[in-house]
Design an enzyme around this catalytic site. Structure first.
Site, PDB file in Angstrom:
ATOM      1  N   ASN A  41       0.829  -1.288   0.112  1.00  0.00           N
ATOM      2  CA  ASN A  41       0.034  -0.157  -0.045  1.00  0.00           C
ATOM      3  C   ASN A  41       0.862   1.294   0.104  1.00  0.00           C
ATOM      4  O   ASN A  41       1.463   1.704   0.813  1.00  0.00           O
ATOM      5  CB  ASN A  41      -0.849   0.071   1.223  1.00  0.00           C
ATOM      6  CG  ASN A  41      -1.596   1.288   1.367  1.00  0.00           C
ATOM      7  OD1 ASN A  41      -1.986   2.074   0.387  1.00  0.00           O
ATOM      8  ND2 ASN A  41      -2.436   1.465   2.485  1.00  0.00           N
ATOM      9  N   LYS A  43       0.177   4.031  -0.118  1.00  0.00           N
ATOM     10  CA  LYS A  43      -0.651   5.185   0.516  1.00  0.00           C
ATOM     11  C   LYS A  43      -0.489   6.726  -0.382  1.00  0.00           C
ATOM     12  O   LYS A  43      -0.471   6.460  -1.751  1.00  0.00           O
ATOM     13  CB  LYS A  43       0.029   5.490   1.757  1.00  0.00           C
ATOM     14  CG  LYS A  43      -0.390   4.407   2.508  1.00  0.00           C
ATOM     15  CD  LYS A  43      -0.027   4.398   4.224  1.00  0.00           C
ATOM     16  CE  LYS A  43      -0.024   3.057   4.814  1.00  0.00           C
ATOM     17  NZ  LYS A  43       0.042   3.128   6.432  1.00  0.00           N
ATOM     18  N   HIS A 125      -9.344   1.230   5.264  1.00  0.00           N
ATOM     19  CA  HIS A 125      -8.144   1.239   6.055  1.00  0.00           C
ATOM     20  C   HIS A 125      -8.095   2.107   7.251  1.00  0.00           C
ATOM     21  O   HIS A 125      -8.998   3.305   7.211  1.00  0.00           O
ATOM     22  CB  HIS A 125      -7.077   2.045   4.969  1.00  0.00           C
ATOM     23  CG  HIS A 125      -5.618   1.846   5.350  1.00  0.00           C
ATOM     24  ND1 HIS A 125      -5.205   2.613   6.539  1.00  0.00           N
ATOM     25  CD2 HIS A 125      -4.718   0.874   5.280  1.00  0.00           C
ATOM     26  CE1 HIS A 125      -4.027   2.341   6.833  1.00  0.00           C
ATOM     27  NE2 HIS A 125      -3.445   1.244   6.236  1.00  0.00           N
ATOM     28  N   GLU A 127      -6.674   4.699   8.250  1.00  0.00           N
ATOM     29  CA  GLU A 127      -6.448   6.085   8.060  1.00  0.00           C
ATOM     30  C   GLU A 127      -7.708   6.609   7.331  1.00  0.00           C
ATOM     31  O   GLU A 127      -7.834   7.851   7.412  1.00  0.00           O
ATOM     32  CB  GLU A 127      -5.292   6.358   7.146  1.00  0.00           C
ATOM     33  CG  GLU A 127      -3.866   5.832   7.667  1.00  0.00           C
ATOM     34  CD  GLU A 127      -2.830   5.460   6.722  1.00  0.00           C
ATOM     35  OE1 GLU A 127      -2.984   5.657   5.791  1.00  0.00           O
ATOM     36  OE2 GLU A 127      -1.869   5.066   7.560  1.00  0.00           O
ATOM     37  N   GLU A 195      -4.784  -4.918  10.784  1.00  0.00           N
ATOM     38  CA  GLU A 195      -3.965  -4.180  10.978  1.00  0.00           C
ATOM     39  C   GLU A 195      -4.273  -3.387  12.259  1.00  0.00           C
ATOM     40  O   GLU A 195      -5.023  -2.328  12.528  1.00  0.00           O
ATOM     41  CB  GLU A 195      -3.952  -2.995  10.040  1.00  0.00           C
ATOM     42  CG  GLU A 195      -3.657  -3.502   8.696  1.00  0.00           C
ATOM     43  CD  GLU A 195      -2.857  -2.380   7.833  1.00  0.00           C
ATOM     44  OE1 GLU A 195      -2.100  -2.737   7.117  1.00  0.00           O
ATOM     45  OE2 GLU A 195      -3.483  -1.216   7.637  1.00  0.00           O
ATOM     46  N   GLY A 201       3.023   2.198  10.869  1.00  0.00           N
ATOM     47  CA  GLY A 201       3.994   3.098  10.511  1.00  0.00           C
ATOM     48  C   GLY A 201       4.788   3.459  12.022  1.00  0.00           C
ATOM     49  O   GLY A 201       5.408   4.428  12.108  1.00  0.00           O
ATOM     50  N   SER A 241       3.969  -2.111  10.350  1.00  0.00           N
ATOM     51  CA  SER A 241       5.385  -2.236  10.469  1.00  0.00           C
ATOM     52  C   SER A 241       5.894  -3.552  10.059  1.00  0.00           C
ATOM     53  O   SER A 241       6.837  -4.288  10.686  1.00  0.00           O
ATOM     54  CB  SER A 241       5.915  -1.883  11.937  1.00  0.00           C
ATOM     55  OG  SER A 241       5.443  -0.487  12.442  1.00  0.00           O
TER      56      SER A 241
HETATM   57  O1  LIG Z   1      -1.494  -0.287   4.544  1.00  0.00           O
HETATM   58  C1  LIG Z   1      -0.545  -0.562   5.173  1.00  0.00           C
HETATM   59  C2  LIG Z   1      -0.481  -0.392   6.682  1.00  0.00           C
HETATM   60  O2  LIG Z   1      -1.012   0.742   7.130  1.00  0.00           O
HETATM   61  C3  LIG Z   1       0.959  -0.662   7.234  1.00  0.00           C
HETATM   62  O3  LIG Z   1       1.584   0.494   6.996  1.00  0.00           O
HETATM   63  P1  LIG Z   1       3.277   0.214   7.702  1.00  0.00           P
HETATM   64  O4  LIG Z   1       3.936  -0.912   6.926  1.00  0.00           O
HETATM   65  O5  LIG Z   1       4.126   1.435   7.234  1.00  0.00           O
HETATM   66  O6  LIG Z   1       3.306   0.314   9.245  1.00  0.00           O
END
Ligand SMILES: O=C[C@H](O)COP(=O)(O)O
Length: 279
Positions: A41, A43, A125, A127, A195, A201, A241
């Site tokens: 992803n 983002k 998601h 977010e 998640e 993150g 993460s």
């Molecule tokens: O969509 C992916 C997740 O929000 C994980 O993000 P991350 O790997 O940066 O923690």
């Protein structure tokens, strides 16, 4: 739609359905996936130039031992379509609108995403949920995704506060059950990404044993709400993460079928390191 493109999309969807082993599903005692699924992803990252550099930096594609999907920002879907095909990576979207075409300025409908080559779409998601997306919208988006021949990847997970209050399972149950309202056919493709919001993150990955417990709970929820056959064929991804250093231990767990990766998917070397770690 261009018939070659349509053929390619149908092949990708068919490959996914085959990898889910949809035949004799009710007889399968456990999870039906043969390969781990890694979904990147991106983002709101990457320019077109950076994305092209990412594909130039891949040295290992195509990947035989796992299935890879990249979900770039929507404006990059069309320009990246060929590069993705050449690398044997499936194309996914990060969101879609809950309605078909209409007066929704700035939004993108499912039919267009499918036409652009998307086989997968991330829905709900954290977010987006934090920005106001509701469980009802998530269900409607799942319905749109499936109705447009795409595989919904529904994100669920608790916040730090919900975890501290002991609400993790309750929160996840509500999110899973609401999303299933958008699945009308028993055999519809469906993916869950667990998640934990506190792990996204932050560099704080859930302990593989804790993640496994939640994944097992999710599979039980799917079985209760749909059927054991449905539950066994739904890939349940872990996100939060994920990197090359923890993917192997996570995917070694019985109910962890792959990962949804954010930060570590933005560089070709760190993305491929995750895939290589699964060999
Ligand atoms: O969509 C992916 C997740 O929000 C994980 O993000 P991350 O790997 O940066 O923690």
């Amino acid at each position: 739609m261009d018939s070659a493109l349509e053929k390619h999309i149908r092949q990708v969807v068919q490959q996914v359905l085959s990898s889910l082993q949809l035949t004799d599903i009710e007889e399968q005692p456990s999870i039906g996936r043969s390969k781990p699924l890694i979904v990147a992803n991106w983002k709101m990252n990457m320019t077109l130039q950076e994305a092209r550099e990412f594909f130039s930096g891949l040295t290992d594609a195509p990947y035989e031992h796992c299935e890879a999907v990249i979900c770039p920002p929507a404006p990059l879907l069309y320009p990246l379509k060929e590069l993705m095909q050449q690398a044997g990576i499936s194309l996914g979207a990060q969101n879609l609108h809950e309605k078909p075409k209409g007066a929704h300025t700035g939004e993108v409908h499912g039919e267009l995403l499918f036409e652009l080559g998307c086989s997968h779409v991330i829905i709900g998601h954290s977010e987006r949920r934090a920005a106001g997306e509701t469980d009802e919208q998530v269900a409607a988006k799942v319905h749109q995704a499936i109705g447009n021949s795409m595989i919904p990847i529904v994100c669920v997970g608790e916040t730090q506060l919900q975890r501290e209050l002991g609400l993790t399972k309750e929160v996840i149950r509500t999110q899973v059950e609401s999303a299933l309202a958008g699945v009308t056919e028993e055999r519809s493709p469906f993916i869950i990404a667990y998640e934990p919001v506190w792990a996204i993150g932050t560099g704080k990955t859930a302990q593989p044993s804790d993640a496994q417990d939640i994944h097992r709970e999710i599979r039980q929820m799917l079985a209760e709400k749909k059927s054991i056959g449905f539950a066994n064929r739904v890939p349940i991804l872990y996100g939060g993460s994920v990197s090359a250093s923890n993917i192997q231990e996570l995917c070694a767990r019985e109910d962890i079928d792959g990962a949804l990766v954010g930060g570590a998917s933005l560089q070709a070397h760190s993305f491929e390191a995750i895939l290589k770690a699964l060999r």
